[in-house]
Design an enzyme around this catalytic site. Sequence first.
Site, PDB file in Angstrom:
ATOM      1  N   TYR A   1     -19.528  15.811 -15.535  1.00 42.18           N
ATOM      2  CA  TYR A   1     -19.885  15.372 -14.369  1.00 42.18           C
ATOM      3  C   TYR A   1     -18.643  14.768 -13.582  1.00 42.18           C
ATOM      4  CZ  TYR A   1     -22.170  12.204 -11.002  1.00 42.18           C
ATOM      5  OH  TYR A   1     -22.328  11.498  -9.753  1.00 42.18           O
ATOM      6  N   HIS A   2     -17.886  13.846 -14.157  1.00 48.53           N
ATOM      7  CA  HIS A   2     -16.847  13.343 -13.530  1.00 48.53           C
ATOM      8  C   HIS A   2     -15.951  14.439 -12.624  1.00 48.53           C
ATOM      9  CE1 HIS A   2     -12.730  11.127 -12.848  1.00 48.53           C
ATOM     10  NE2 HIS A   2     -13.813  10.272 -12.340  1.00 48.53           N
ATOM     11  N   HIS A   3     -15.577  15.485 -13.492  1.00 45.09           N
ATOM     12  CA  HIS A   3     -14.440  16.448 -13.000  1.00 45.09           C
ATOM     13  C   HIS A   3     -15.277  17.154 -11.908  1.00 45.09           C
ATOM     14  CE1 HIS A   3     -11.031  16.348 -15.201  1.00 45.09           C
ATOM     15  NE2 HIS A   3     -11.579  16.223 -16.360  1.00 45.09           N
TER      16      HIS A   3
ATOM     17  N   THR B   1     -16.049  14.782  -8.477  1.00 42.58           N
ATOM     18  CA  THR B   1     -14.703  14.495  -7.905  1.00 42.58           C
ATOM     19  C   THR B   1     -14.199  15.515  -7.095  1.00 42.58           C
ATOM     20  OG1 THR B   1     -14.269  12.779  -9.729  1.00 42.58           O
ATOM     21  CG2 THR B   1     -12.259  13.453  -8.149  1.00 42.58           C
TER      22      THR B   1
END
Length: 261
Positions: free
Chosen positions: A136-138, A141
């Site tokens: 999710y973070h990748h 972002t």
Amino acid sequence: MSKTLDSLDDFRFEAGVTPFSSFWIPCVTCVLYFTLTRVFKLLVSNRKPLRSPSLLFFYNGCLSFFSFILFIALGAVIFEKSKLYTPHELVCGSATHQDGRLQFIYWLNYLFKYVELLDTFLLVARKKPVTFLHEYHHAATLVLCWIQQREYSTVQWVPILLNLGVHVIMYYYFAMTALKREIWWKRYLTTIQIIQFIIDLFVCSYAYGVFILNGFDFDKCYGTELGAISGIVILFSYLALFVRFYVNTYKKKQVLEKKES
């Protein structure tokens, strides 16, 4: 450093014109990212884990180094501007955002988000678990960096600068662990990431608050409502997920250790 970027003063991020600026590129990339990681898991399921310390060291070392270069470049431009503008103007003024040097650094940082997607494939190749937080973070972002440029958010330099600083440390940590070096400060890296998101949210909320209190006036705090809301929502989700990771990884471990002792 800022003077070496003077030739980029006329650079402008233009949606649909600047490379990788079209709407469909980050969207299709995210779909492919989630799809291909799962396909890759199936392809390597019967293979031995990747064991290539030199590859991991080189990859993470390069990302740490280039994050450092962008961090210094962005910091130099902001430091120069801090002598000309108030803190409020630095996060809300249109003149800050219209600096081509900043827009070029934002764009390079955005391009690096595509490269950083390789993190996941390296984890899969090594038969390491890929968490929801990681994926999710990748993906988020990548989309966030694209949105903030498209929506002219002046305040975006704050989360970008802090994120680059964290990435210098984080990828250095991964490079060292690839060489089997013992790193005692892993826990503090997560703490730094959490502090980063708290600062991001505070500054972005301030900018959005100025925007609202002035009747949604684009000129009072440069950037659109879409940019503000998407930024605050995504940053808040990061904070919640990283706090949860910290508690599950370190606090619960401390409780278990106390019970065993």
